[in-house]
Design a protein around this motif. Structure first.
Motif, PDB file in Angstrom:
ATOM      1  N   VAL A 110       8.918  50.687 -21.112  1.00 26.98           N
ATOM      2  CA  VAL A 110       9.280  49.352 -21.604  1.00 26.98           C
ATOM      3  C   VAL A 110       8.171  48.800 -22.500  1.00 26.98           C
ATOM      4  CG1 VAL A 110       9.790  46.960 -20.943  1.00 26.98           C
ATOM      5  CG2 VAL A 110      10.785  48.860 -19.642  1.00 26.98           C
ATOM      6  N   LEU A 111       6.919  48.925 -22.053  1.00 25.14           N
ATOM      7  CA  LEU A 111       5.788  48.425 -22.844  1.00 25.14           C
ATOM      8  C   LEU A 111       5.645  49.192 -24.159  1.00 25.14           C
ATOM      9  CD1 LEU A 111       3.233  47.899 -19.950  1.00 25.14           C
ATOM     10  CD2 LEU A 111       4.553  46.139 -21.145  1.00 25.14           C
ATOM     11  N   ASN A 112       5.901  50.504 -24.129  1.00 27.67           N
ATOM     12  CA  ASN A 112       5.862  51.300 -25.364  1.00 27.67           C
ATOM     13  C   ASN A 112       6.936  50.834 -26.341  1.00 27.67           C
ATOM     14  OD1 ASN A 112       3.745  52.854 -24.441  1.00 27.67           O
ATOM     15  ND2 ASN A 112       5.010  54.607 -23.858  1.00 27.67           N
ATOM     16  N   ARG A 113       8.091  50.460 -25.803  1.00 26.03           N
ATOM     17  CA  ARG A 113       9.159  49.949 -26.669  1.00 26.03           C
ATOM     18  C   ARG A 113       8.757  48.619 -27.303  1.00 26.03           C
ATOM     19  NH1 ARG A 113      15.204  51.247 -24.275  1.00 26.03           N
ATOM     20  NH2 ARG A 113      14.908  53.501 -24.077  1.00 26.03           N
ATOM     21  N   VAL A 114       8.135  47.759 -26.513  1.00 25.02           N
ATOM     22  CA  VAL A 114       7.665  46.471 -27.049  1.00 25.02           C
ATOM     23  C   VAL A 114       6.701  46.714 -28.207  1.00 25.02           C
ATOM     24  CG1 VAL A 114       6.291  44.402 -26.535  1.00 25.02           C
ATOM     25  CG2 VAL A 114       7.995  45.198 -24.883  1.00 25.02           C
ATOM     26  N   ASP A 115       5.855  47.734 -28.083  1.00 21.46           N
ATOM     27  CA  ASP A 115       4.843  48.041 -29.101  1.00 21.46           C
ATOM     28  C   ASP A 115       5.393  48.859 -30.275  1.00 21.46           C
ATOM     29  OD1 ASP A 115       3.022  46.696 -27.514  1.00 21.46           O
ATOM     30  OD2 ASP A 115       2.249  48.514 -26.569  1.00 21.46           O
ATOM     31  N   SER A 116       6.633  49.338 -30.157  1.00 20.01           N
ATOM     32  CA  SER A 116       7.235  50.172 -31.200  1.00 20.01           C
ATOM     33  C   SER A 116       8.050  49.314 -32.165  1.00 20.01           C
ATOM     34  CB  SER A 116       8.150  51.220 -30.559  1.00 20.01           C
ATOM     35  OG  SER A 116       8.963  51.844 -31.528  1.00 20.01           O
ATOM     36  N   SER A 117       8.044  49.684 -33.436  1.00 23.92           N
ATOM     37  CA  SER A 117       8.837  48.961 -34.438  1.00 23.92           C
ATOM     38  C   SER A 117      10.337  49.263 -34.309  1.00 23.92           C
ATOM     39  CB  SER A 117       8.364  49.335 -35.843  1.00 23.92           C
ATOM     40  OG  SER A 117       8.526  50.729 -36.053  1.00 23.92           O
ATOM     41  N   LEU A 118      10.697  50.229 -33.460  1.00 22.28           N
ATOM     42  CA  LEU A 118      12.100  50.604 -33.289  1.00 22.28           C
ATOM     43  C   LEU A 118      12.850  49.700 -32.316  1.00 22.28           C
ATOM     44  CD1 LEU A 118      11.599  54.474 -32.930  1.00 22.28           C
ATOM     45  CD2 LEU A 118      12.294  53.212 -34.984  1.00 22.28           C
ATOM     46  N   VAL A 126      13.572  43.653 -24.879  1.00 22.48           N
ATOM     47  CA  VAL A 126      13.686  45.107 -24.685  1.00 22.48           C
ATOM     48  C   VAL A 126      14.584  45.397 -23.484  1.00 22.48           C
ATOM     49  CG1 VAL A 126      12.438  47.160 -23.883  1.00 22.48           C
ATOM     50  CG2 VAL A 126      11.563  45.851 -25.827  1.00 22.48           C
ATOM     51  N   ILE A 127      14.339  44.705 -22.382  1.00 20.28           N
ATOM     52  CA  ILE A 127      15.105  44.969 -21.152  1.00 20.28           C
ATOM     53  C   ILE A 127      16.573  44.597 -21.313  1.00 20.28           C
ATOM     54  CG2 ILE A 127      15.395  44.239 -18.745  1.00 20.28           C
ATOM     55  CD1 ILE A 127      12.307  44.270 -18.532  1.00 20.28           C
ATOM     56  N   TYR A 128      16.853  43.500 -22.006  1.00 24.11           N
ATOM     57  CA  TYR A 128      18.238  43.048 -22.157  1.00 24.11           C
ATOM     58  C   TYR A 128      18.870  43.507 -23.471  1.00 24.11           C
ATOM     59  CZ  TYR A 128      17.808  40.148 -17.999  1.00 24.11           C
ATOM     60  OH  TYR A 128      17.652  39.717 -16.707  1.00 24.11           O
ATOM     61  N   GLN A 129      18.242  44.442 -24.162  1.00 20.76           N
ATOM     62  CA  GLN A 129      18.796  44.918 -25.433  1.00 20.76           C
ATOM     63  C   GLN A 129      20.185  45.513 -25.222  1.00 20.76           C
ATOM     64  OE1 GLN A 129      16.579  47.987 -27.503  1.00 20.76           O
ATOM     65  NE2 GLN A 129      17.431  47.362 -29.483  1.00 20.76           N
ATOM     66  N   ASN A 130      21.109  45.089 -26.071  1.00 21.38           N
ATOM     67  CA  ASN A 130      22.489  45.552 -25.993  1.00 21.38           C
ATOM     68  C   ASN A 130      22.837  46.180 -27.332  1.00 21.38           C
ATOM     69  OD1 ASN A 130      25.388  45.605 -26.111  1.00 21.38           O
ATOM     70  ND2 ASN A 130      25.428  44.159 -24.418  1.00 21.38           N
ATOM     71  N   VAL A 131      23.158  47.467 -27.299  1.00 20.48           N
ATOM     72  CA  VAL A 131      23.517  48.178 -28.522  1.00 20.48           C
ATOM     73  C   VAL A 131      24.962  48.650 -28.392  1.00 20.48           C
ATOM     74  CG1 VAL A 131      22.959  50.111 -30.042  1.00 20.48           C
ATOM     75  CG2 VAL A 131      21.123  48.927 -28.818  1.00 20.48           C
ATOM     76  N   GLN A 132      25.793  48.183 -29.293  1.00 16.39           N
ATOM     77  CA  GLN A 132      27.214  48.557 -29.326  1.00 16.39           C
ATOM     78  C   GLN A 132      27.885  48.351 -27.967  1.00 16.39           C
ATOM     79  OE1 GLN A 132      27.097  52.563 -30.853  1.00 16.39           O
ATOM     80  NE2 GLN A 132      26.750  51.878 -32.949  1.00 16.39           N
ATOM     81  N   GLY A 133      27.598  47.209 -27.350  1.00 17.08           N
ATOM     82  CA  GLY A 133      28.267  46.848 -26.100  1.00 17.08           C
ATOM     83  C   GLY A 133      27.700  47.481 -24.842  1.00 17.08           C
ATOM     84  N   ALA A 134      26.602  48.211 -24.967  1.00 16.05           N
ATOM     85  CA  ALA A 134      26.005  48.846 -23.785  1.00 16.05           C
ATOM     86  C   ALA A 134      24.542  48.434 -23.662  1.00 16.05           C
ATOM     87  CB  ALA A 134      26.115  50.363 -23.887  1.00 16.05           C
ATOM     88  N   TYR A 135      24.139  48.131 -22.446  1.00 17.88           N
ATOM     89  CA  TYR A 135      22.733  47.793 -22.202  1.00 17.88           C
ATOM     90  C   TYR A 135      21.896  49.062 -22.128  1.00 17.88           C
ATOM     91  CZ  TYR A 135      24.118  43.004 -21.211  1.00 17.88           C
ATOM     92  OH  TYR A 135      24.606  41.734 -21.314  1.00 17.88           O
ATOM     93  N   ALA A 136      20.632  48.947 -22.514  1.00 17.02           N
ATOM     94  CA  ALA A 136      19.727  50.100 -22.523  1.00 17.02           C
ATOM     95  C   ALA A 136      19.401  50.578 -21.102  1.00 17.02           C
ATOM     96  CB  ALA A 136      18.442  49.746 -23.265  1.00 17.02           C
ATOM     97  N   PHE A 137      19.425  49.647 -20.143  1.00 12.21           N
ATOM     98  CA  PHE A 137      19.040  49.991 -18.773  1.00 12.21           C
ATOM     99  C   PHE A 137      20.185  49.714 -17.802  1.00 12.21           C
ATOM    100  CE2 PHE A 137      15.125  48.917 -21.066  1.00 12.21           C
ATOM    101  CZ  PHE A 137      14.398  50.096 -20.871  1.00 12.21           C
ATOM    102  N   THR A 138      20.513  50.698 -16.985  1.00 10.66           N
ATOM    103  CA  THR A 138      21.614  50.595 -16.029  1.00 10.66           C
ATOM    104  C   THR A 138      21.508  49.372 -15.112  1.00 10.66           C
ATOM    105  OG1 THR A 138      21.814  52.998 -16.079  1.00 10.66           O
ATOM    106  CG2 THR A 138      22.860  51.872 -14.220  1.00 10.66           C
ATOM    107  N   PRO A 139      20.318  49.019 -14.577  1.00  8.09           N
ATOM    108  CA  PRO A 139      20.247  47.853 -13.693  1.00  8.09           C
ATOM    109  C   PRO A 139      20.682  46.537 -14.345  1.00  8.09           C
ATOM    110  CG  PRO A 139      18.309  49.203 -13.390  1.00  8.09           C
ATOM    111  CD  PRO A 139      19.041  49.742 -14.593  1.00  8.09           C
TER     112      PRO A 139
END
Length: 200
Positions: A110-118, A126-139
């Motif tokens: 998660v922290l690496n994602r915060v530090d990444s430009s992607l 990062v935790i609540y990111q929703n791409v095309q109707g799906a969340y990145a994390f199952t929880p």
């Protein structure tokens, strides 16, 4: 004359009251300090305060890990308590039953994602990111992120914060037995801990 003096006293008292009310707020945003004691290391201090070792070194203008007893270090704010709690709840839900090192690695992703430009540039997004109707994390998808984190998940977050900026730069993790995405399996595997593969 007497009325004028009373007005001056009242105005002065009011001004002092306003200063007293606003003064603590400016102090709250200031960085804290840590006085080095025998046995302290930058790693232990970083873990205790949830601050990256690299940041501790940079803020305190250190070119080595040498610490002197009695030395005062500036401890910058790393993550808000709300973000730490959210990250710990994600770790608790995602890595339940996984080894402690795996929990640290999940928080590190998660922290690496915060530090990444992607990815978004803060923990919550990062935790609540929703791409095309799906969340990145199952929880997030199934609601288990709303369960309180246990002590081990909280400790794993502190360790991941101290470790931030080092390591394999993993941006993903998955369970190869349950992963449904073929794309995730094309990512370069950085390490495997327990049932999770970490990749970038």
């Amino acid at each position: 004359m007497k009325k004028t003096i009373l007005k001056l006293v009242a105005v002065s008292t009011l001004a002092l009251s306003l200063v007293a009310i606003t003064a603590p707020q400016s102090k709250a945003s200031a960085a804290t300090t840590h006085q080095v004691t025998a046995g302290d290391t930058l790693w232990l201090i970083g873990k205790k305060h949830g601050v990256p070792v690299k940041t501790l070194m940079s803020v305190n203008k250190k070119s080595s890990h040498l610490l002197l007893v009695g030395e005062k270090l500036t401890i910058p704010e790393s993550l808000s308590s709300a973000d730490r709690d959210l990250l710990a709840r994600l770790v608790h839900a995602e890595a339940k039953g996984e080894p402690y090192a795996g929990k640290v690695a999940v928080a590190t992703v998660v922290l690496n994602r915060v530090d990444s430009s992607l990815f978004p540039n803060n923990v919550k997004d990062v935790i609540y990111q929703n791409v095309q109707g799906a969340y990145a994390f199952t929880p997030v998808q199934n609601g288990t992120i709303n369960q309180p984190a246990d002590a081990e998940a909280k400790e794993a977050v502190k360790e991941a914060l101290a470790y931030r900026g080092m390591g394999h730069k993993s941006l993903y993790f998955y369970n190869p037995k349950t992963a449904k995405s073929d794309w995730i399996k094309t990512r370069k595997v950085t390490l495997t801990i327990g049932n999770h593969r970490f990749a970038k």
